[in-house]
Design a protein around this motif. Structure first.
Motif, mmCIF file in Angstrom:
data_model
loop_
_atom_site.group_PDB
_atom_site.id
_atom_site.type_symbol
_atom_site.label_atom_id
_atom_site.label_comp_id
_atom_site.label_asym_id
_atom_site.label_seq_id
_atom_site.Cartn_x
_atom_site.Cartn_y
_atom_site.Cartn_z
ATOM 1 N N ASP A 220 0.837 -1.199 0.000
ATOM 2 C CA ASP A 220 0.000 0.000 0.000
ATOM 3 C C ASP A 220 0.875 1.253 0.000
ATOM 4 O O ASP A 220 2.103 1.178 -0.099
ATOM 5 N N GLU A 221 0.258 2.412 0.141
ATOM 6 C CA GLU A 221 0.992 3.673 0.071
ATOM 7 C C GLU A 221 1.986 3.850 1.220
ATOM 8 O O GLU A 221 2.927 4.641 1.124
ATOM 9 N N ASP A 222 1.795 3.081 2.308
ATOM 10 C CA ASP A 222 2.714 3.139 3.447
ATOM 11 C C ASP A 222 3.772 2.043 3.396
ATOM 12 O O ASP A 222 4.572 1.909 4.337
ATOM 13 N N GLY A 223 3.766 1.253 2.325
ATOM 14 C CA GLY A 223 4.782 0.220 2.180
ATOM 15 C C GLY A 223 4.445 -1.103 2.829
ATOM 16 O O GLY A 223 5.331 -1.955 2.982
ATOM 17 N N ASN A 224 3.178 -1.313 3.185
ATOM 18 C CA ASN A 224 2.775 -2.548 3.846
ATOM 19 C C ASN A 224 2.203 -3.541 2.833
ATOM 20 O O ASN A 224 1.379 -3.177 1.985
ATOM 21 N N PHE A 225 2.629 -4.804 2.929
ATOM 22 C CA PHE A 225 2.098 -5.843 2.059
ATOM 23 C C PHE A 225 0.637 -6.138 2.400
ATOM 24 O O PHE A 225 0.150 -5.823 3.486
ATOM 25 N N GLY A 226 -0.063 -6.758 1.438
ATOM 26 C CA GLY A 226 -1.454 -7.141 1.624
ATOM 27 C C GLY A 226 -2.431 -6.224 0.934
ATOM 28 O O GLY A 226 -3.651 -6.368 1.082
ATOM 29 N N ASP B 253 6.513 0.880 -9.119
ATOM 30 C CA ASP B 253 7.317 0.669 -7.920
ATOM 31 C C ASP B 253 6.857 1.606 -6.798
ATOM 32 O O ASP B 253 7.527 1.747 -5.785
ATOM 33 N N LYS B 254 5.699 2.229 -6.984
ATOM 34 C CA LYS B 254 5.109 3.078 -5.950
ATOM 35 C C LYS B 254 3.587 3.050 -6.076
ATOM 36 O O LYS B 254 3.044 3.219 -7.172
ATOM 37 N N THR B 255 2.916 2.814 -4.974
ATOM 38 C CA THR B 255 1.453 2.835 -4.954
ATOM 39 C C THR B 255 0.958 4.268 -4.779
ATOM 40 O O THR B 255 1.389 4.979 -3.872
ATOM 41 N N ASP B 256 0.074 4.679 -5.671
ATOM 42 C CA ASP B 256 -0.552 6.001 -5.605
ATOM 43 C C ASP B 256 -2.006 5.820 -6.012
ATOM 44 O O ASP B 256 -2.324 5.653 -7.184
ATOM 45 N N LYS B 257 -2.893 5.841 -5.036
ATOM 46 C CA LYS B 257 -4.306 5.582 -5.308
ATOM 47 C C LYS B 257 -4.903 6.600 -6.270
ATOM 48 O O LYS B 257 -5.822 6.269 -7.032
ATOM 49 N N SER B 258 -4.403 7.825 -6.256
ATOM 50 C CA SER B 258 -4.954 8.851 -7.133
ATOM 51 C C SER B 258 -4.674 8.550 -8.600
ATOM 52 O O SER B 258 -5.408 9.005 -9.476
ATOM 53 N N LEU B 259 -3.632 7.778 -8.885
ATOM 54 C CA LEU B 259 -3.279 7.407 -10.258
ATOM 55 C C LEU B 259 -3.636 5.963 -10.585
ATOM 56 O O LEU B 259 -3.566 5.560 -11.743
ATOM 57 N N GLY B 260 -3.980 5.189 -9.568
ATOM 58 C CA GLY B 260 -4.243 3.773 -9.794
ATOM 59 C C GLY B 260 -2.977 2.954 -9.950
ATOM 60 O O GLY B 260 -3.013 1.846 -10.485
ATOM 61 N N THR B 261 -1.826 3.492 -9.482
ATOM 62 C CA THR B 261 -0.581 2.731 -9.558
ATOM 63 C C THR B 261 -0.452 1.824 -8.346
ATOM 64 O O THR B 261 -0.903 2.163 -7.244
ATOM 65 N N VAL B 262 0.174 0.676 -8.557
ATOM 66 C CA VAL B 262 0.282 -0.334 -7.514
ATOM 67 C C VAL B 262 1.723 -0.828 -7.443
ATOM 68 O O VAL B 262 2.286 -1.267 -8.451
ATOM 69 N N ASN B 263 2.316 -0.764 -6.279
ATOM 70 C CA ASN B 263 3.671 -1.253 -6.064
ATOM 71 C C ASN B 263 3.630 -2.769 -5.900
ATOM 72 O O ASN B 263 3.202 -3.281 -4.858
ATOM 73 N N ILE B 264 4.075 -3.479 -6.933
ATOM 74 C CA ILE B 264 4.105 -4.944 -6.908
ATOM 75 C C ILE B 264 5.574 -5.376 -6.913
ATOM 76 O O ILE B 264 6.207 -5.436 -7.965
ATOM 77 N N PRO B 265 6.144 -5.646 -5.749
ATOM 78 C CA PRO B 265 7.548 -6.048 -5.683
ATOM 79 C C PRO B 265 7.805 -7.349 -6.444
ATOM 80 O O PRO B 265 6.906 -8.168 -6.635
ATOM 81 N N HIS B 266 9.040 -7.515 -6.856
ATOM 82 C CA HIS B 266 9.417 -8.697 -7.623
ATOM 83 C C HIS B 266 10.855 -9.052 -7.325
ATOM 84 O O HIS B 266 11.598 -8.279 -6.689
ATOM 85 N N GLU B 267 11.274 -10.203 -7.778
ATOM 86 C CA GLU B 267 12.653 -10.629 -7.598
ATOM 87 C C GLU B 267 13.594 -9.727 -8.397
ATOM 88 O O GLU B 267 13.316 -9.405 -9.547
#
Length: 394
Positions: free
Chosen positions: A106-112, A207-221
């Motif tokens: 999420d925007e605070d860096g928490n998984f889930g 690489d950054k979640t921003d709800k206003s843009l609909g971007t989602v931080n999905i980490p990967h290897e």
């Protein structure tokens, strides 16, 4: 046409000019990037002004021996090796402990975090364009391609909308996702204002979640870099399967430099040709099937000219049905180069589907031989001529 890569000098004004001057012949997807904002502006600006029907898109009746319920021999051969897949969801998340199933932050860096993919569809932003962006004086090859060869099939789209409203035949539900990075977030508003809000579900993997843009931080290897897009896409597809698989019929992926003509793509996915192919090429589905044939749609390229290694170009993005997505995640990903670092995600997705499931890219050309997915800038497609040495033609 369904998609195009948007590589134009002034992307926003180029697409405005398409709408302003009338669209007369395209298919679905274009890819296009260059300096400045994303090229998404103009198709949407006047899309409803274009009411023409065009044989370029819909084509005359097939003249290759097909009936209404037969596939072209090429596509019949392409689907002959693929297995029918049970559509029931299979949980392969393993408690989200490892890539590519760790999920999103999420925007605070928490998984889930689970992104609400319907927000854009339900609350589309207004489309605005300045006078300077509406300058249509540059009649270059990009302009010519988009005004001479491009059609948004609004009449057919509206007819299907009316049919769906009566409850007779629901429309195909389409999930669209774009990949980007934080420094390119300025490209996303144009996508959201134009074609993104026409998808039933929409998400931007970043690489950054921003709800206003609909971007989602999905980490990967591995690192967040161009040469590691394969790992980024593995995690993107896994996140989509884990969270949205049961709610959608089709899934399209592409970069932040494409324009997707959603009206045309949805019509193509609903066509008898595609519905027949997804039902093993034998009969049209009746709507209550529990199995489906995996379909992998896009612009077919031969890797380095090798026709034994056909893949769908990532330039215009590619589209999968439920069976293909499930097969990719559940069957292919666990053992198909799971730790490779490469930028060639489109080549690798095709390799995994080919080697692990015997699924090959479907030939998406129309009845006139026209391509529906356009991986380069529009002007390139207008003037392209195959090389004399066919082995050098991807």
């Amino acid at each position: 046409m369904v998609a195009v890569r948007r590589k134009m000098k002034s992307q926003k004004s180029s697409f405005w000019c398409i709408g302003l001057c009338g669209i007369t012949g395209l298919v679905f997807v274009f890819s296009s990037t260059t300096g400045g904002k994303s090229a998404a502006r103009s198709v949407a600006s006047r899309i409803n002004d274009n009411r023409k029907k065009s044989n370029f898109i819909r084509g005359p009746p097939p003249n290759d021996g097909r009936t209404a319920h037969n596939l072209r021999p090429t596509n019949q051969e392409i689907i002959s090796t693929a297995p029918m897949v049970n559509l029931a969801y299979v949980d392969v998340t393993n408690n989200h402990e490892q890539d590519p199933h760790r999920g999103a932050k999420d925007e605070d860096g928490n998984f889930g975090y689970r992104h609400d993919e319907t927000v854009l569809r339900n609350n589309p932003p207004s489309f605005q364009i300045s006078a300077s962006e509406a300058d249509c004086d540059n009649h270059d090859a990009n302009y010519r391609m988009l005004t001479e060869k491009v059609l948004v099939d609004i009449p057919a789209h509206e007819a299907r909308e009316r049919e769906a409203e009566t409850g007779n035949k629901p429309r195909a539900k389409l999930f669209c996702m774009v990949y980007t990075i934080q420094k390119n977030h300025d490209k996303i508003p144009d996508i959201r204002e134009t074609w993104g809000n026409k998808c039933d579900g929409f998400m931007v993997a970043s690489d950054k979640t921003d709800k206003s843009l609909g971007t989602v931080n999905i980490p990967h290897e591995g690192p967040e870099e161009y040469n590691n897009i394969w790992q980024k896409v593995r995690s993107m597809w896994s996140y989509v399967y884990d969270n949205y698989y049961e709610d959608y019929d089709w899934f399209h992926i592409g970069g932040d430099d494409l324009y997707l003509i959603v009206e045309n793509l949805r019509l193509y996915l609903e066509s008898d040709e595609i519905q027949l192919a997804a039902n093993d090429g034998k009969s049209l589905p009746n709507g209550d099937e529990v199995e489906q044939l995996p379909l992998f749609l896009g612009r077919r390229f031969a890797e380095q000219g090798n026709h034994e290694r056909i893949f769908n170009s990532g330039g215009s993005g590619y589209t999968m049905n439920k069976a293909a997505l499930k097969s990719l995640i559940v069957t292919a990903f666990p053992t198909c180069t799971p730790h490779l670092k490469t930028s060639a995600e489109d080549v690798m997705v095709a390799q995994c589907l080919r080697n692990k499931i015997q699924v090959f890219p479907f030939d998406t050309k129309d009845d006139n031989g026209g391509e529906r997915y356009m991986p380069f800038q529009p002007g390139h497609h207008l003037n392209y001529r195959p090389p004399k040495d066919s082995s050098k033609d991807w």
